[in-house]
Scaffold this active site. Sequence first.
Site, mmCIF file in Angstrom:
data_model
loop_
_atom_site.group_PDB
_atom_site.id
_atom_site.type_symbol
_atom_site.label_atom_id
_atom_site.label_comp_id
_atom_site.label_asym_id
_atom_site.label_seq_id
_atom_site.Cartn_x
_atom_site.Cartn_y
_atom_site.Cartn_z
ATOM 1 N N LYS A 13 16.990 -20.180 31.186
ATOM 2 C CA LYS A 13 17.161 -21.128 32.297
ATOM 3 C C LYS A 13 18.048 -20.552 33.398
ATOM 4 O O LYS A 13 17.691 -20.573 34.573
ATOM 5 C CB LYS A 13 17.790 -22.447 31.809
ATOM 6 C CG LYS A 13 16.998 -23.161 30.744
ATOM 7 C CD LYS A 13 17.650 -24.453 30.311
ATOM 8 C CE LYS A 13 19.004 -24.305 29.656
ATOM 9 N NZ LYS A 13 19.018 -23.566 28.384
ATOM 10 N N ARG A 88 20.468 -33.288 29.476
ATOM 11 C CA ARG A 88 20.299 -32.776 28.122
ATOM 12 C C ARG A 88 20.171 -33.895 27.111
ATOM 13 O O ARG A 88 20.051 -33.627 25.911
ATOM 14 C CB ARG A 88 21.560 -31.993 27.760
ATOM 15 C CG ARG A 88 21.360 -30.519 27.768
ATOM 16 C CD ARG A 88 22.747 -29.985 27.543
ATOM 17 N NE ARG A 88 22.734 -28.727 26.917
ATOM 18 C CZ ARG A 88 22.907 -27.582 27.571
ATOM 19 N NH1 ARG A 88 23.027 -27.564 28.863
ATOM 20 N NH2 ARG A 88 22.953 -26.463 26.923
ATOM 21 N N ARG A 123 23.151 -11.091 24.570
ATOM 22 C CA ARG A 123 23.598 -11.528 25.909
ATOM 23 C C ARG A 123 25.024 -11.063 26.199
ATOM 24 O O ARG A 123 25.887 -11.111 25.350
ATOM 25 C CB ARG A 123 23.545 -13.050 26.016
ATOM 26 C CG ARG A 123 24.173 -13.529 27.327
ATOM 27 C CD ARG A 123 23.774 -14.894 27.714
ATOM 28 N NE ARG A 123 24.078 -15.900 26.717
ATOM 29 C CZ ARG A 123 23.724 -17.176 26.845
ATOM 30 N NH1 ARG A 123 23.070 -17.575 27.910
ATOM 31 N NH2 ARG A 123 24.028 -18.040 25.905
ATOM 32 N N ARG A 156 29.674 -14.471 25.171
ATOM 33 C CA ARG A 156 30.180 -15.845 25.241
ATOM 34 C C ARG A 156 30.607 -16.283 23.844
ATOM 35 O O ARG A 156 29.933 -15.959 22.870
ATOM 36 C CB ARG A 156 29.074 -16.775 25.765
ATOM 37 C CG ARG A 156 29.162 -16.984 27.238
ATOM 38 C CD ARG A 156 28.001 -17.707 27.827
ATOM 39 N NE ARG A 156 27.552 -18.924 27.141
ATOM 40 C CZ ARG A 156 26.574 -19.704 27.602
ATOM 41 N NH1 ARG A 156 25.965 -19.399 28.739
ATOM 42 N NH2 ARG A 156 26.199 -20.784 26.952
ATOM 43 N N ARG A 167 23.793 -25.115 18.176
ATOM 44 C CA ARG A 167 23.272 -25.470 19.510
ATOM 45 C C ARG A 167 21.762 -25.718 19.447
ATOM 46 O O ARG A 167 21.251 -26.620 20.110
ATOM 47 C CB ARG A 167 23.592 -24.347 20.511
ATOM 48 C CG ARG A 167 25.077 -24.290 20.837
ATOM 49 C CD ARG A 167 25.465 -23.000 21.504
ATOM 50 N NE ARG A 167 24.881 -22.834 22.817
ATOM 51 C CZ ARG A 167 24.787 -21.665 23.448
ATOM 52 N NH1 ARG A 167 25.210 -20.559 22.871
ATOM 53 N NH2 ARG A 167 24.270 -21.605 24.649
HETATM 54 P P1 AP5 Z 1 19.951 -17.099 29.898
HETATM 55 O O1 AP5 Z 1 19.273 -17.085 31.219
HETATM 56 O O2 AP5 Z 1 21.431 -16.919 29.865
HETATM 57 O O3 AP5 Z 1 19.519 -18.415 29.081
HETATM 58 P P2 AP5 Z 1 19.935 -19.918 29.259
HETATM 59 O O4 AP5 Z 1 18.736 -20.737 28.929
HETATM 60 O O5 AP5 Z 1 20.589 -20.145 30.585
HETATM 61 O O6 AP5 Z 1 20.981 -20.014 28.072
HETATM 62 P P3 AP5 Z 1 22.352 -20.778 27.925
HETATM 63 O O7 AP5 Z 1 22.910 -20.344 26.605
HETATM 64 O O8 AP5 Z 1 23.236 -20.582 29.117
HETATM 65 O O9 AP5 Z 1 21.860 -22.218 27.822
HETATM 66 P P4 AP5 Z 1 22.597 -23.385 27.266
HETATM 67 O O10 AP5 Z 1 21.752 -24.451 27.812
HETATM 68 O O11 AP5 Z 1 22.841 -23.460 25.820
HETATM 69 O O12 AP5 Z 1 24.079 -23.172 27.806
HETATM 70 P P5 AP5 Z 1 24.879 -23.835 28.981
HETATM 71 O O13 AP5 Z 1 25.690 -22.789 29.597
HETATM 72 O O14 AP5 Z 1 24.000 -24.687 29.820
HETATM 73 O O15 AP5 Z 1 19.226 -15.996 28.988
HETATM 74 C C1 AP5 Z 1 19.683 -15.725 27.655
HETATM 75 C C2 AP5 Z 1 19.645 -14.201 27.394
HETATM 76 O O16 AP5 Z 1 18.284 -13.760 27.413
HETATM 77 C C3 AP5 Z 1 20.365 -13.369 28.463
HETATM 78 O O17 AP5 Z 1 20.956 -12.265 27.849
HETATM 79 C C4 AP5 Z 1 19.229 -12.931 29.415
HETATM 80 O O18 AP5 Z 1 19.564 -11.712 30.060
HETATM 81 C C5 AP5 Z 1 18.061 -12.781 28.443
HETATM 82 N N1 AP5 Z 1 16.767 -13.123 29.048
HETATM 83 C C6 AP5 Z 1 16.517 -14.166 29.899
HETATM 84 N N2 AP5 Z 1 15.191 -14.206 30.203
HETATM 85 C C7 AP5 Z 1 14.604 -13.187 29.515
HETATM 86 C C8 AP5 Z 1 13.255 -12.724 29.406
HETATM 87 N N3 AP5 Z 1 12.231 -13.312 30.055
HETATM 88 N N4 AP5 Z 1 13.008 -11.662 28.616
HETATM 89 C C9 AP5 Z 1 14.012 -11.068 27.950
HETATM 90 N N5 AP5 Z 1 15.321 -11.445 28.004
HETATM 91 C C10 AP5 Z 1 15.615 -12.503 28.775
HETATM 92 O O19 AP5 Z 1 25.788 -24.844 28.161
HETATM 93 C C11 AP5 Z 1 26.816 -24.374 27.310
HETATM 94 C C12 AP5 Z 1 27.536 -25.558 26.702
HETATM 95 O O20 AP5 Z 1 28.079 -26.401 27.753
HETATM 96 C C13 AP5 Z 1 26.675 -26.509 25.853
HETATM 97 O O21 AP5 Z 1 26.539 -26.055 24.529
HETATM 98 C C14 AP5 Z 1 27.516 -27.788 25.949
HETATM 99 O O22 AP5 Z 1 28.655 -27.746 25.133
HETATM 100 C C15 AP5 Z 1 27.990 -27.779 27.399
HETATM 101 N N6 AP5 Z 1 27.042 -28.430 28.310
HETATM 102 C C16 AP5 Z 1 26.384 -27.854 29.372
HETATM 103 N N7 AP5 Z 1 25.598 -28.753 29.979
HETATM 104 C C17 AP5 Z 1 25.732 -29.916 29.287
HETATM 105 C C18 AP5 Z 1 25.149 -31.207 29.412
HETATM 106 N N8 AP5 Z 1 24.259 -31.476 30.377
HETATM 107 N N9 AP5 Z 1 25.518 -32.162 28.507
HETATM 108 C C19 AP5 Z 1 26.426 -31.908 27.557
HETATM 109 N N10 AP5 Z 1 27.014 -30.710 27.365
HETATM 110 C C20 AP5 Z 1 26.668 -29.712 28.235
#
Ligand code: AP5
Length: 212
Positions: A13, A88, A123, A156, A167
């Site tokens: 994402k 979410r 990552r 991370r 997660r």
């Molecule tokens: P990446 O682009 O980083 O993936 P992502 O989907 O953004 O992953 P996140 O872990 O950031 O998502 P998340 O939703 O769990 O975390 P968030 O920060 O929102 O890609 C992942 C890896 O793959 C990278 O190394 C990238 O280079 C590689 N890659 C990408 N595309 C690729 C491809 N096509 N081919 C190969 N490799 C590829 O949330 C973290 C925490 O915050 C949550 O756990 C929660 O505690 C809190 N939080 C955030 N938002 C909320 C909410 N709305 N409600 C409640 N808690 C929340």
Amino acid sequence: MKLILLGAPGAGKGTLAEILAARLNIPTVSTGNIIREALSKGTETGLKAKAFIESGKLVPDDVVIGIIKERLSQPDCMRGFILDGFPRTIPQADALDELGLNVDFVVNIEISDEAIIGRMAGRRVCKECSATYHIKNIPPKMEGICDHCSGSLISRKDDDPNTVKERLKIYHEQTEPLIDYYYIKGRLITVDGNVSIDESINAILGVLEEKE
Ligand code: AP5
């Protein structure tokens, strides 16, 4: 254009949101990045979120909804935005509806749990500017150093394998129901997250053009 990127942790994402934001000239709003920044600055929101984010649990809805209301009211979001990581839960999606901001499309990125575990393990993120890399798939030019700002690349805390499992469990229980929620509203676009980043971007832009 108002877009939501929906998908499991590590689906891509954040990576796709940054590229789409540049192409569509609208900001990305990542609740994960906002919470991590609050955490590193030690703000009240950061303190409230700390235990949740570090254990892979969702931060309570009222905290996240407050963050998103404040962010979406800023002038740069008036032309549109890409939501990465919000909503979410169903109550978060309802809160977004109540703001009266009619989202145009919800892009659901489909990927298997096995592929996600590999992505999280590789990552690396920049400590300074949060740019995201993958040690094999998207490596930096110099190992351990950010291409953009020369900051150090780190893992991370919530990418530890046990936290990733938690997660994913929470994603399936609480976030996956949003796929039906937006399908029923006729807003859902589903793309394959197992392909290259360029292929995903072309697929998303292709569907958006078709629908316009
Ligand atoms: P990446 O682009 O980083 O993936 P992502 O989907 O953004 O992953 P996140 O872990 O950031 O998502 P998340 O939703 O769990 O975390 P968030 O920060 O929102 O890609 C992942 C890896 O793959 C990278 O190394 C990238 O280079 C590689 N890659 C990408 N595309 C690729 C491809 N096509 N081919 C190969 N490799 C590829 O949330 C973290 C925490 O915050 C949550 O756990 C929660 O505690 C809190 N939080 C955030 N938002 C909320 C909410 N709305 N409600 C409640 N808690 C929340």
